[in-house]
Write a protein that holds these residues in place. Sequence first.
Motif, short mmCIF file in Angstrom:
data_model
loop_
_atom_site.label_atom_id
_atom_site.label_comp_id
_atom_site.label_asym_id
_atom_site.label_seq_id
_atom_site.Cartn_x
_atom_site.Cartn_y
_atom_site.Cartn_z
N MET A 120 -5.53 -3.50 -5.86
CA MET A 120 -5.93 -4.17 -4.62
C MET A 120 -5.73 -5.68 -4.71
N ALA A 126 -9.62 -3.68 1.58
CA ALA A 126 -9.39 -3.31 0.17
C ALA A 126 -10.58 -2.53 -0.37
N LEU A 140 0.82 -1.21 0.00
CA LEU A 140 0.00 0.00 0.00
C LEU A 140 0.86 1.26 0.00
#
Length: 583
Positions: free
Chosen positions: A449, A477, A319
């Motif tokens: 994701m 997500a 991320l």
Amino acid sequence: MVNHSADNQIILQDVQKCFGAQNNQLVALQSLTLTIKANGVTGLVGPDGAGKTTLLRMLAGLLNPTQGTISVAGLNPAIDGSALRAQLGYMPQKFGLYEDLTVQENLNLFADLRNIHGEERQHTFAKLLEFTDLARFTHRYAGKLSGGMKQKLGLACTLLGDPKVLLLDEPGVGVDPISRQELWKMVHELAKDGMLIIWSTSYLDEAQQCQDILLLNEGQLIFRGVPDELTQSVKDRVFLISANQPHRTLLQKVLKHPDVSDGVIEGDSIRLIFKQHIEPQNIATLLGDPSLIVKPAVGRFEDAFIDLLGGVETKESILTKIMQPIDCSKHDIVIEAQDLTKTFGDFTATDHVNFRVTRGEIFGLLGPNGAGKSTTFKMMCGLLSISSGKALVLEMDLKKSSIKARQHLGYMAQRFSLYDKLTVKQNLAFFSGIYGLFGELQQTRVDEMITAFNFQPILNRTPEDLPLGYKQRLALACALMHKPEIIFLDEPTSGVDPITRREFWIHINSLVEKGVTVMVTTHFMDEAEYCDRIGLVNRGKLIALGSPDELKQSVASQALPEPTMEQAFIELVLKSTQHSDGV
């Protein structure tokens, strides 16, 4: 409670459980041979998918073993189901209370199912209501009970008929520390009376209260013994590390070191477990930072558990690469409660609560079940109307601009608002569409994701078939699809195992490093340590506000010189309750 014979036993001989067709079998429980006696509480511990629930369901006669034999109190669950039900109490993870019935009506229903009538029924009810301290609430609907009280009622219903054997499948999930303490007190009393009790748990502080531990992983028994025996395996390998830099940044850096097995935040320090013994004076050099302050720490069962399973595998979140940085230099106030109040009829759930959250901060909202924290939380993210006062997000009043404000928010619900009949891929597509993503941008975010959370192997599976850890990743997500500035997390790790919780917080810390602001509710006190500041709520009022270390120091005393976060929580809540009661 009636004193049971001390020779109650569960005997498993070469027990195995497989699911699926023979050419595509999933082995849920590998060959297991052991004897469990009525000698205190036996803890059944392990990560998601370890086989805990499968084992309990076989002991209760709800599943038959693929091979091997089981004896519970001298009965075979596969053959003697009716006789066993009279000897056994089983409380599954989602116990079947009827929320539109009162406490008393639930007890009546379960007594009918147990065929308990007349004087025996009244005597049993009186005993159980006193034992669980529910006598004051017999006319309250089960749906209106706090999480802790629901678990007490579930335990009371399970104990009808005075069983010899009690199987509890994660009864502490979603229950605050005070209520869990009360549950344990009751269960220890039952064990003293000779009842054979198995308590399945993913809360590893609970495992330390058991006299015997069965540790499962991927269907195999990898440890059996007293908790202290396993804890000794990390002796002299646990240290508290601090430095003149943010502890989140330090943790993200040192976790990547090959000699580090596990690491978590603890106050203004980080707690590290090394894979092998290292002298304290050599640790700063090993980690490449001579300014580090190193102190040896006492090992805990959770440290040993993580280490035995090979340590934490996910040590960095992708991320950090896909989220855009947010400027935190101004320390803007992005979330604010001003005299926030919510009433339901004549009941005040949230009572003139005030706090502020600055950009890039993790703010924890803690409190016992029924304290008003969830009500406060839902008002702050626009999911519940406000009776009086203000809830502001990015200076937008949620009373007037809730739709506009929600475009900047990500929300992860306590029970994961996923669609069980849609596949993982369809859920990702659906939620990205809700957040206004379409076409090429939508496909890009979905693909990001899938990569970030390694969803490729499960894209065509539905959430209802996934372990809890995967559901949690999918829910996170979905909440991050539109790359929000602020994310609200409502008990995001309730029920998941410690390794999955570690992975989750690595993702959250990565988001905060990018400038995302996080507001979280949790019953895990070790997770509260990740917060920059904590607001503690009790009986609708904000009773404490400060950093984890400030809250711990506020209750420190000669008798408790270094309180844990859980001890601080309990002390502050009990003092507040006594004060409001005029004690």
